[in-house]
Each structure stands twice: as structure tokens, then as C-alpha cells.
Design an enzyme around this catalytic site. Structure first.
Site, short mmCIF file in Angstrom:
data_model
loop_
_atom_site.label_atom_id
_atom_site.label_comp_id
_atom_site.label_asym_id
_atom_site.label_seq_id
_atom_site.Cartn_x
_atom_site.Cartn_y
_atom_site.Cartn_z
N ASP A 44 1.13 -1.45 0.15
CA ASP A 44 0.15 -0.04 0.12
C ASP A 44 1.17 1.34 -0.19
O ASP A 44 1.50 1.77 1.00
CB ASP A 44 -0.92 -0.06 1.09
CG ASP A 44 -1.99 0.96 0.76
OD1 ASP A 44 -2.17 1.10 -0.10
OD2 ASP A 44 -3.09 0.67 2.41
N ASP A 45 0.94 2.18 -1.06
CA ASP A 45 1.04 3.20 -1.45
C ASP A 45 2.78 3.21 -0.97
O ASP A 45 3.70 3.65 -1.12
CB ASP A 45 1.06 4.06 -0.02
CG ASP A 45 0.01 5.27 0.05
OD1 ASP A 45 -1.10 4.43 -0.95
OD2 ASP A 45 -0.12 5.98 1.29
N CYS A 84 -5.88 5.23 -3.38
CA CYS A 84 -6.11 3.34 -3.53
C CYS A 84 -7.82 2.66 -4.26
O CYS A 84 -7.12 1.90 -4.55
CB CYS A 84 -6.42 3.26 -1.81
SG CYS A 84 -5.15 3.80 -1.25
N LYS A 145 -5.92 -5.40 3.15
CA LYS A 145 -6.45 -4.87 2.75
C LYS A 145 -7.80 -4.78 2.39
O LYS A 145 -6.83 -5.23 0.81
CB LYS A 145 -5.62 -2.91 3.00
CG LYS A 145 -6.61 -2.31 2.62
CD LYS A 145 -5.33 -0.38 2.13
CE LYS A 145 -6.04 0.50 1.28
NZ LYS A 145 -5.44 1.14 1.41
N HIS A 147 -10.89 -1.86 1.52
CA HIS A 147 -11.09 -0.14 0.35
C HIS A 147 -11.85 -0.26 -0.67
O HIS A 147 -11.80 0.22 -1.35
CB HIS A 147 -9.53 0.41 0.48
CG HIS A 147 -10.20 1.87 0.61
ND1 HIS A 147 -8.94 2.69 0.86
CD2 HIS A 147 -10.98 2.71 1.17
CE1 HIS A 147 -9.22 3.82 0.95
NE2 HIS A 147 -10.48 3.76 1.55
N HIS A 301 1.46 1.88 4.25
CA HIS A 301 0.76 3.03 4.80
C HIS A 301 0.93 4.17 5.99
O HIS A 301 1.19 3.22 7.12
CB HIS A 301 -0.99 2.91 4.65
CG HIS A 301 -2.41 3.75 3.66
ND1 HIS A 301 -2.30 4.78 5.16
CD2 HIS A 301 -2.49 4.44 3.23
CE1 HIS A 301 -3.07 5.97 4.40
NE2 HIS A 301 -3.29 5.15 3.48
N ASP A 353 -0.13 -0.33 -5.25
CA ASP A 353 -1.08 -0.03 -5.42
C ASP A 353 -1.00 1.04 -6.28
O ASP A 353 -1.75 1.87 -7.01
CB ASP A 353 -2.53 0.36 -5.12
CG ASP A 353 -2.45 0.96 -3.23
OD1 ASP A 353 -1.11 1.41 -3.15
OD2 ASP A 353 -3.57 1.58 -2.90
N HIS A 354 -0.40 2.35 -6.13
CA HIS A 354 0.18 3.32 -6.79
C HIS A 354 1.80 3.53 -5.90
O HIS A 354 2.20 3.11 -5.66
CB HIS A 354 -1.07 4.43 -7.26
CG HIS A 354 -1.11 4.55 -5.07
ND1 HIS A 354 -0.52 5.35 -4.53
CD2 HIS A 354 -2.71 4.31 -4.32
CE1 HIS A 354 -1.17 4.69 -3.23
NE2 HIS A 354 -2.93 4.32 -3.19
N LYS A 378 1.66 9.73 -4.74
CA LYS A 378 0.75 9.38 -5.30
C LYS A 378 -0.40 10.78 -5.26
O LYS A 378 -0.29 11.34 -4.49
CB LYS A 378 0.49 9.09 -3.60
CG LYS A 378 -0.99 8.65 -3.15
CD LYS A 378 -0.70 8.26 -1.54
CE LYS A 378 -2.48 7.73 -1.18
NZ LYS A 378 -2.85 7.31 0.39
#
Ligand code: NAG
Ligand code: NAG
Length: 586
Positions: A44-45, A84, A145, A147, A301, A353-354, A378
Site C-alpha cells: 500500500d503506497d 487506493c 486491506k 477498501h 500506509h 497499488d500506486h 500518490k
């Protein structure tokens, strides 16, 4: 026994041996037609500049690096969005968020789901790769996660929940991590309410003073108006207080096992260990049948919660510690694959994810990420740093080892790739934007099939990439990009860069970059150059063709769909007193 008999016997024996040999030769074929396991890791991130094998020499990621050494490393792996919820929806469905209503809206920060109790989420009529693989006999699990929403109309329908989207096991957070989940950190969602709260507190205070003064000096009659203002501002005051400070950890930081809430609020301390334990248990449970396991890390994250063993280990404060811990977790889970002898029959994938978050969090601005040589991060839908992420695939015996592929690929490609590998088919009644990666990975073709890629920021098309295969050039045109403060490389002072309005630049004429020679997007081509006048029209035509395929769909992250609805609040207990701890109780 006579000699002749013996000879016939020997002849039979020879035939039998031959048959056995043929059968024996057939055996490996049978083994390869067996359905492979799929193990997907998503950080994540995490930025592309934060892993050893992508050029970071101060953060230690030996387990991820080993995957790249034993498999294929993609250097132009692109996420469909820079935040996300949209990116994850595209990953699971193989479709641009703009097709599914998961693109979000840049006004009021509604680009991701903001509440567990919101009614928006991945629509039930979308098909995830988990759904297709489950139909093909796979055991499907997601740990970590989600989301992508929980409920839409009622509490017990769980229409957006992983279990309603093809997963038969879920252990994790239906929402995302926010600072509120870690008691020692300053609130994050609370920040958005601070000003409103302050205004309301003043109204409240003045009203009380007026009432007291009135009672003392009988200036005017206490009218109903004053009472109504008093009651209203008081209610609002407490509502903001509850939402912003008191109930946030209870309402948004909860952990589920399948449909049941097991921790509310969640205890972040135990999570790294539990995620490893559950992933290993899932692999052990399914060692004899094909499985799809999606390990969707809470790392890296904010609030960068890291266990004691990893704190202070890296050269990059808590941020680096958190990455090193995640890498260790990957190593632990891979051990289960090796231990169960599943290595040669398991496709392993790692991505983020990014891009990394550059602005840093309130209270800890130094804890921010890096996207290596790429500009932006992000939240910036068109800039390379927001969307170019790590992508590694390993499958010994089937995919080459230690191989680098620099062709444009997308996170959306995982959808057709794994559905095909599992013997299923991507749905035919809709557009799937991802492409099957196997031919490219195995070296059967030279290109991924992505000639054009569309880079959205919420619902706004910010940039387009064109892979001109005739000249092996990657072009990228920017229509909109964020306006940074003078000399800065990010939207400091804002939580995320906006996608439209006064704080973006509308490029007229659009900016064109040759990404092949200028990956950091520093030198746009002169708009009066011959190349510009050749490349731009091709891209414009591609946009027109793309636009013709778009239809209006219900907006999932906008308006009331992204508001807190008390009647949809997942709650373990009696609302609003939601708390429980079912798994850690002795
Ligand atoms: C490695 O990652 C850290 C954390 O994001 C960053 O500060 C550092 O600049 C990175 N190093 C390189 C060489 O990119
Ligand atoms: C799902 O339903 C919505 C609302 O009815 C519709 O607009 C959309 O096209 C449907 N999507 C698919 C893939 O069928």
C-alpha cells in the site's frame, strides 16, 4: 518353460516397459496442465524507488529482490489510478475505474472511500478475478486491506464485501489504515473537521453566553429561534466531536474474519504476525488444491505501524523500518510455498497499488516516500511517479529467471492473466482493459498489447501514453497536471493534489514527452516541432476512440454514496458503542 514362451514373455515385458515409458513421459505433461496456484502481494503506497532491485541501495528488501532474481521484473508497470480505491477496483476487475464508477470525484476529497459506513463500493455486477477462479474450482482468499466498500442498502447484505466478490475467505480491514488507528498519532480524518468544529464551537459558545446574559438582564424574551440555534449547534458540535475524535477508531479501524467483526477498534500491534499466520494457514489448508491468495498489505500506509523487532533498523526512520518489515513478511509467506513444495506450481506477483506519498502526514512530514527518478507521487494521476510501480512475477520452470521487461504493462493485466491460467474466461459482455501477460512474459511476443494507456485523476483525463511500436518509442502527453508551490515537487500543505480547478494547470497546447529518452518528464517537445505535429493527432484519435467506449455508470465514491450513514455502520455491539476483541481474548 520353453524357449519360445520365454521369448513371448520377454516381448510382452518389452511392450509393457515401453508403455510405462510412454506413460512416464506423459506424466510431466499432466503436471503442467494442473492449475497453478496464484499468490498476489500488493503493498500500500509503496514507491518504485523504495526497493533494492529497483535501485534503492539503502533499504533492504532481500525477499522481494529474490523474487526478481528468480523471475521477471517489469520496469514500466502502471496502475490505473494514483489512489487506493480506484486503483484496487481496476486491479480486481481489469477495468478502468471510469467504467465501473470507482473513479471518484476531486471535489471535497472524494477520491477514495472515506467510511466503512459509506454505501459506495465495487458494484456487485462487476466481476473480479476471484469470482472467475472460484468458478474454476479455486480456493480464494484475501488477507489484509480491501477498501472497496462493505454495505450498500442494508447491514446484512454485505454487497461490496470481499465475500460477495468471489473470495471465500477474508481476514483483514474492509477499509484502509488511517492515523486514527494508531493512538499515538495525530488524527488524519479529524484534520478535515477541525475548521468546521472550531466554527461550531464558537456558535455554541456565543449562544450559551446570550442565553446567560438574557436570563440575568432580561434583555429580550428567549425566543424559539435562540433555542433552536442552541440545540442545533450543540448537536453539530457533539457530532463533529464524535466523528472527528472519539469514534473514528471504532468506526473505521476494525478487523473482520469473513463477515464477522473480530476487533473494533483493531490492535495494530498484532497485525503483522496475524497476517503471516493466516497466510501460512491458508496455504497449508489448500496445499492439495489450486488456490488464489491475495495478500494485500497494510504496509506501508501511514501511520507506518512497525513492530518492535523492526523499529530503528533501517536508514530511513519508521518509513524504512516499515518497508523492511513488509519484506520480511513476504519472506515468511514464501517459506510456506517452498515448504509445501509448491514453488514450481505457483505464480507469485508483487506490486504496489500506486506511487509513494510525497506530502507526508500531519505531525510527521519527514515520513514520506520516494518514486526514484520519476516525477510526482500518490494522488497525481498523470505524473509517472503516481502510477509507475514495481511489478515482479515469479514462476520457476514457466517464466524466465532474472529477466527485465520494459514494455508498458498494467496492474489491470493480472485480471486476464490469472483468469486464463485458471481455465476461466474474462467476461465477454463488457470491456476488459487488461491484457494477458503470459505471452509477453514467456517471450512469445514482443509487446504487451497496450498501445495506448489513459491516465485519469478522478474523472479527469490527465495524460495518455502511446507505445509507438514501429519506432519503439513511448510518448506521453499531459493535458492537466497539478500546480506545485514554487520549486516544490509535490502539493505540500494539501493532503492530496487536486485533479481539477484552480490548483491544476490545463496545458494548452498539451505537453508531449518522449518517455523513452526522458523518463523523468523534464523536457517537453516544442509544440511547433514536426514530431509534435505527428504524434499528437494520433493520440487525440485514440482518445476519441476511447471516449466512444465510455458509458455513464452510477458514481460510487461521490455524493451520498461516500457519506457516513449510521445505519450502515459495521458495529460489534450496540451502536454507537461498537467494540469487541474476539480473537485475542484469553
Ligand atoms: C530509498 O528509499 C528512501 C525512502 O523512501 C528514500 O528516502 C531514498 O531516497 C531512496 N533511495 C534511492 C536511491 O532512491
Ligand atoms: C452494472 O450496473 C450499473 C447500474 O445499473 C450499470 O450502469 C452498469 O453498466 C452495469 N455494469 C455491468 C458490467 O454490467
Amino acid at each position: 518353460m520353453r524357449w519360445g514362451e520365454n521369448r513371448t514373455h520377454r516381448c510382452y515385458m518389452a511392450i509393457l516397459a515401453f508403455l510405462l515409458l510412454v506413460l512416464g513421459l506423459c506424466e510431466p505433461n499432466e503436471a503442467t496442465s494442473q492449475k497453478p496456484n496464484i499468490l498476489l502481494f500488493m503493498a500500500d503506497d509503496l514507491g518504485i524507488g523504495e526497493i533494492g532491485c529497483y535501485g534503492n541501495y539503502t533499504i533492504r528488501t532481500p525477499n522481494i529482490d529474490r523474487l526478481a532474481l528468480e523471475g521477471v521484473k517489469l520496469t514500466q508497470h502502471i496502475s490505473a489510478a494514483s489512489v487506493c480505491s480506484p486503483s484496487r477496483s481496476a486491479f480486481l476487475t481489469g477495468r478502468y475505474p471510469i467504467r465501473t464508477g470507482m473513479n471518484g470525484h476531486d471535489n471535497g476529497g472524494k477520491r477514495v472511500l472515506l467510511w466503512n459506513a459509506a454505501s459506495g463500493g465495487l458494484p456487485t455486477n462487476e466481476t473480479t478475478f476471484a469470482k472467475v477462479l472460484k468458478e474454476q474450482g479455486y480456493s480464494t482468499g484475501i488477507i489484509g486491506k480491501w477498501h472497496l466498500g462493505v454495505n450498500c442498502n442494508s447491514m446484512d447484505y454485505f454487497c461490496h464485501h470481499p465475500l460477495n466478490h468471489g473470495f471465500d475467505f477474508f481476514y483483514g480491514i474492509p477499509f484502509t489504515l488511517v492515523n486514527e488507528c494508531e493512538p499515538s498519532r495525530p488524527g488524519e480524518i479529524a484534520v478535515e473537521y477541525k475548521e468546521k468544529l472550531w466554527f461550531d464551537a464558537q456558535v455554541f459558545f456565543i449562544t450559551v453566553l446570550t442565553l446567560i446574559a438574557n436570563k440575568k438582564w432580561k434583555l429580550i424574551d428567549i425566543t424559539w429561534t435562540v433555542i433552536v440555534i442552541f440545540a442545533l449547534s450543540g448537536t453539530l458540535f457533539f457530532m463533529y466531536w464524535f466523528i472527528a475524535f472519539a469514534f473514528q477508531p471504532y468506526w473505521n479501524c476494525l478487523f473482520m474474519r469473513n463477515l464477522e467483526i473480530v476487533e473494533q477498534p483493531m490492535d495494530l500491534k498484532t497485525k503483522s504476525g496475524q497476517i503471516i499466520k493466516e497466510a501460512k494457514a491458508f496455504i497449508n489448508r489448500n496445499e492439495d488444491k489450486p488456490f488464489l491468495l491475495f495478500v494485500s498489505f497494510l504496509h506501508i500506509h501511514t501511520p507506518h505501524y512497525t513492530t518492535k523487532e523492526f523499529r530503528g533498523r533501517s536508514k530511513h526512520d519508521l518509513y524504512g523500518d516499515n518497508i523492511e518489515e513488509m519484506d520480511w513478511m513476504i519472506g515468511q509467506i514464501l517459506e510456506s510455498i517452498d515448504h509445501n513444495n509448491l514453488k514450481n506450481n505457483t505464480l507469485i506477483y508483487f506490486t504496489s497499488d500506486h506511487g509513494a506519498y510525497l506530502e507526508g502526514m500531519e505531525g510527521s512530514p519527514h515520513l514520506k516516500g520516494s518514486n526514484g527518478i520519476y516525477r510526482g507521487g500518490k494522488g497525481m494521476g498523470g505524473l509517472e511517479g503516481g502510477i509507475r510501480v514495481p511489478g515482479i512475477l515469479r514462476w520457476p520452470g514457466r517464466l524466465p529467471a532474472n529477466t527485465v521487461i520494459d514494455k508498458p504493462t498494467s496492474l489491470m493485466d493480472i485480471f486476464p492473466t490469472v483468469t486464463n491460467l485458471g481455465g476461466g474466461m474474462p467476461p465477454k459482455d463488457r470491456i476488459v482493459d487488461g491484457k494477458d501477460l503470459m505471452p509477453l512474459l514467456e517471450g512469445h511476443v514482443l509487446n504487451s498489447g497496450h498501445e495506448f494507456m489513459f491516465h485519469y485523476c478522478a474523472g479527469h483525463l490527465h495524460a495518455v501514453r502511446w507505445h509507438q511500436t514501429s519506432s519503439e518509442t513511448i510518448w506521453k502527453v499531459h493535458y492537466i497536471s497539478p500546480k506545485f508551490p514554487e520549486g516544490a515537487g509535490a502539493c505540500y500543505g494539501l493532503k492530496l493534489c487536486p485533479c481539477s480547478g484552480e490548483k491544476v494547470i490545463y496545458h494548452v497546447p498539451p505537453l508531449l514527452y518522449n518517455l523513452s529518452s526522458d523518463p523523468s518528464e523534464k523536457n517537453p517537445l516544442p509544440s511547433d516541432s514536426e514530431l509534435y505535429s505527428k504524434v499528437l493527432p494520433t493520440i487525440q484519435k485514440a482518445i476519441a476512440r476511447h471516449n466512444a467506449t465510455l458509458h455513464k455508470v452510477p458514481q460510487q465514491l461521490y455524493g451520498l454514496n461516500n457519506a457516513w450513514k449510521p445505519w450502515l455502520q459495521p458495529c460489534c455491539g450496540t451502536f454507537p458503542f461498537c467494540w469487541c476483541n474476539k480473537e485475542n481474548d484469553p
